[in-house]
Design a protein around this motif. Sequence first.
Motif, PDB file in Angstrom:
ATOM      1  N   GLY A 169      -6.559   6.698   2.094  1.00 33.70           N
ATOM      2  CA  GLY A 169      -6.495   5.234   0.611  1.00 33.70           C
ATOM      3  C   GLY A 169      -6.948   4.770   0.039  1.00 33.70           C
ATOM      4  N   SER A 209       0.770   3.703   1.950  1.00 34.95           N
ATOM      5  CA  SER A 209       0.779   3.575   3.377  1.00 34.95           C
ATOM      6  C   SER A 209       2.395   4.353   3.741  1.00 34.95           C
ATOM      7  N   GLN A 253      -2.417   3.459  -5.589  1.00 34.47           N
ATOM      8  CA  GLN A 253      -3.425   3.839  -4.404  1.00 34.47           C
ATOM      9  C   GLN A 253      -3.113   4.983  -5.143  1.00 34.47           C
ATOM     10  N   ARG A 300      -0.105  -6.222  -4.937  1.00 34.64           N
ATOM     11  CA  ARG A 300      -0.314  -8.067  -3.884  1.00 34.64           C
ATOM     12  C   ARG A 300      -0.793  -9.064  -4.298  1.00 34.64           C
ATOM     13  N   HIS A 343       1.016  -1.301  -0.335  1.00 38.79           N
ATOM     14  CA  HIS A 343      -0.174  -0.042   0.809  1.00 38.79           C
ATOM     15  C   HIS A 343       1.216   1.468   0.005  1.00 38.79           C
TER      16      HIS A 343
HETATM   17  N1  PHE Z   1      -3.858   1.398   3.010  1.00 38.65           N
HETATM   18  C1  PHE Z   1      -4.691   1.254   3.592  1.00 38.65           C
HETATM   19  C2  PHE Z   1      -4.615   0.430   2.440  1.00 38.65           C
HETATM   20  O1  PHE Z   1      -4.468  -0.007   1.367  1.00 38.65           O
HETATM   21  C3  PHE Z   1      -5.652   2.355   2.970  1.00 38.65           C
HETATM   22  C4  PHE Z   1      -6.044   2.999   3.854  1.00 38.65           C
HETATM   23  C5  PHE Z   1      -4.489   4.034   3.698  1.00 38.65           C
HETATM   24  C6  PHE Z   1      -6.511   2.816   5.393  1.00 38.65           C
HETATM   25  C7  PHE Z   1      -4.786   5.551   4.980  1.00 38.65           C
HETATM   26  C8  PHE Z   1      -6.152   4.090   6.344  1.00 38.65           C
HETATM   27  C9  PHE Z   1      -6.122   5.044   5.959  1.00 38.65           C
HETATM   28  O2  PHE Z   1      -6.148  -0.625   2.484  1.00 38.65           O
END
Ligand code: PHE
Length: 338
Positions: free
Chosen positions: A308, A172, A209, A196, A170
């Motif tokens: 995200g 993040s 993303q 993934r 992700h």
């Molecule tokens: N990183 C999470 C995902 O890939 C999405 C997310 C990002 C959720 C930031 C909360 C805050 O599913």
Amino acid sequence: MIEDILSIKTLAEEDVKKADDLGTIQSIRIKYLGKKGILTDRIKSLSSIPKAERAEYGCVINETKDYIERIITQREEEFKTSELGTLLKARHIDVTVPGNFVPCGHNHPTSNVLEEIIDVFVSLGFRVEDGPEVELDYYNFEALNIPKDHPARDMQDTFYITDDIVLRTHTSPVQVRVMERDKPPIRVIAPGKVYRCDTDVSHTPMFHQIEGFMVDEHISMGDLKGVLEMFIHAVFGANTKVRFRPSFFPFTEPSAEIDIGCLICKGRGCKVCKNSGWVEILGAGMINPRVFEMVGYNPESYTGFAFGMGIERITMLKYGIDDIRLFFENDKRFLEQF
Ligand code: PHE
């Protein structure tokens, strides 16, 4: 002697008549009127003519010279005009003929939607950051409050490169990298590729993303709602319904999943929304104080939100596309529709 001049005149007349192009007419001029021309020659010999006849003879020569000059110039003009005419005809451009079609490429639909999303957030004061796709386990998981043996790791099917290095699952981890480096206030979006180990109609091993987060004093869930609602209305239309549903992410607390009213059936229920009238478009929440501790922020001083979303998913909903794999097959019949 006068006869001689008159015969020159007749010869010149015949020559001019016979001439059939500009080049010939120019050589006729040289032949009669040039430095060594026939008539010039007679003018030069004028001084050797007995005085009594000189005046009349001179007069005839001059008249003849003017006459020859005139008929040559006239013919010359005629040739010039007709040559211009031919030239214009040859180079004639018909501006009404339809042009040749030059095929021209364009952006991929996900690129267009990504640009649109970036524009919305930049207009709200967010700046764009990026991070590595080959990421340390620490940034992808641990610093986001997902320890090694934590069950939350099973939420994402990870490609491991070594025990400590992964393909990021992700965007993040960019939160952690930016917060480690910068102090609040922070308003950042981070678009990019994620990976993934998963594939079906709605999953591909690589997809895109966009992460967004904002950290400062007194940031509340209300700020998160305001920003996301503005974003959704800008991208999907001002009448789109928005719903926050409680959820769980280790790096946000509280966490929510955000749904929009199904654009296909307008909430009545269809295959896309599995008859619920709602479709999920993104995950979000208030940044977990544990994450702030990991990056060296005092959780007593700062709060923040993060969200995200998958770009392909947004694009599918926006255009009513039902198979994510179409984005990666490079079939021009599909791509040319956007
Ligand atoms: N990183 C999470 C995902 O890939 C999405 C997310 C990002 C959720 C930031 C909360 C805050 O599913």
